[in-house]
Scaffold this motif. Sequence first.
Motif: not given
Lengths: 168, 420
Positions: A1-27
């Motif tokens: 299986m492939e290896k992936l490589r990249g820079r890390a973007w750090k986020f905290g605990h309980d990152i919710d789906t509204d933070m990942i993609i807010p509902a205002r863009y769910l249209n």
Amino acid sequence: MEKLRGRAWKFGHDIDTDMIIPARYLNTSDPAELARHCMEDADPSFAGRVQPGDVIVAGRNFGCGSSREHAPLAIKACGVSCVIAASFARIFYRNAFNIGLPILESPEAAAGIRQGDEVEVDLGSGTITNLTRGEQYRAAPVPPFMQEIIAAGGLINYVRRRLGKDEV
Amino acid sequence: MSMTITEKILAAHAGLERVEPGQLVNVRVDLVLGNDITAPMAIQEFRRIGVERVFDPERVVLVPDHFVPNKDIKSAEQAKVVREFAREQGLTHYYEVGRMGIEHCLLPEQGLVAPGELIIGADSHTCTYGALGAFATGVGSTDLAAAMALGEIWLKVPPTIKFVYHGQLPPWVGGKDLILYTIGKIGVDGARYKAMEFTGPVIEGMSMDGRLTMANMAVEAGAKNGIVPPDGVTLRYIEGRVKRPYRLYHSDPDARYEEVYEFDVSGLEPQVAFPHSPANVRPISEVGLVEIHQAVIGSCTNGRLEDLREAARVLKGKKVHPYVRLIVIPGTQEIYRAALREGLIEIFLEAGAAVSTPTCGPCLGGHMGILAAGERCIATTNRNFVGRMGHPESEVYLSGPAVAAASAVLGRIAAPWEVQ
């Protein structure tokens, strides 16, 4: 299986789906448009600065909240190669597998990796290497049944096979 | 070997004698559900599977409720995709604006979910139906697509945490306060991947509306499902609604639980969840001065008739504070009409509230009450994440209907007994 490589973007605990993609863009369910707003309410600069191959690293319960598949889709479409978290919320976990976004559960990696670290991920063995700090972490093994879904290329292809729509 | 109610329902739908936590099972689904946000993506994936028809047009339910009545052109296009698919497939249960409701208020009301059934829905609050003694859980669009084609889904059997509520609920304290209190105790991942079984004398004495509120928010603790043992309250609720055979399951007395929590609720106060987590809960006496700009009473959590009655009891003869917008959203057309007949709508309008047709609307920051930067809202909804109801710098506080109504009158978060 492939290896992936990249820079890390750090986020905290309980990152919710509204933070990942807010509902205002769910249209829309257009991946390119969703990608433009990925992680917007957690870090408004993220979508503009993330590079193909980069890795999201987060704490406990990543992807909690709604069932919107737009969340893993937005992450995948903005070029993120995989998400590493201490743990995942269950609907997000399913959705990520179903759409083919690699995710790894590793509390050690979530604790050890810092913002901007160069990370290499071996999906086959579940080994995560922090090239910046010279550290290695283990991810929880993916259940064999989930591996079948990945091997088929996502749930839809898996179902097509079951129904005899594709040659195995 | 003994099993919990969740394990029994999963075993029955997997065609197995027994199942154990951690076991992967392929189960038959009794009902699958999608809405205007999740169904368009599911329909696209369904087409990719290459089957012509859904597994059973009576068991696929589509309810456009999030951005309807259509809030903009893109939402209208999404709703259209759902409508056209429902017609093409000849779905029995498609609900149009004017005849619809918020999905999790609508399905129990219409008798589409029954005790002992297994329901999956592409909406995280699908766990609501556990209040009827069913197994119900939320999934994403691709899972919905596969289930629409197969009538089956794979699930991992969850371990169960049992919650036992003792004592006597004080006045103005209900299902919402109980579930907020519980989430406050165990945290937003306290039941991650697990079943939450709500039991004890307090639950036995609770109406179906209160139970639906509790099961609804199980997902806010990370749970796979919330479930209430079916009893006389359940049977009275489904009488005249459910017209097909159903089965009542109960946990064996010696069933295995991963954990058991016992709470005495006799001294419980109304609860408020502060931004930005449903687990950030305080009793009303410890809220302090929090001025609000908006109050929302509605949603799949608290948009039922009993919730509206509770709000009306506080608002009767009172006026909404001049600096506050109060938005009341009955959960379904039937609830709306019942509220009209009972004079509740008149009380809301007289108080200076806006009353809306059923929609999820503001709960997820869709429409009908979006917040500007710096604005604060008290809401009977289920999530208070960053940006949930609008601008990322706005704030949402969660409560039951009585506190939301009292806050609307006083312009600050307040207990119902302060309004007199």
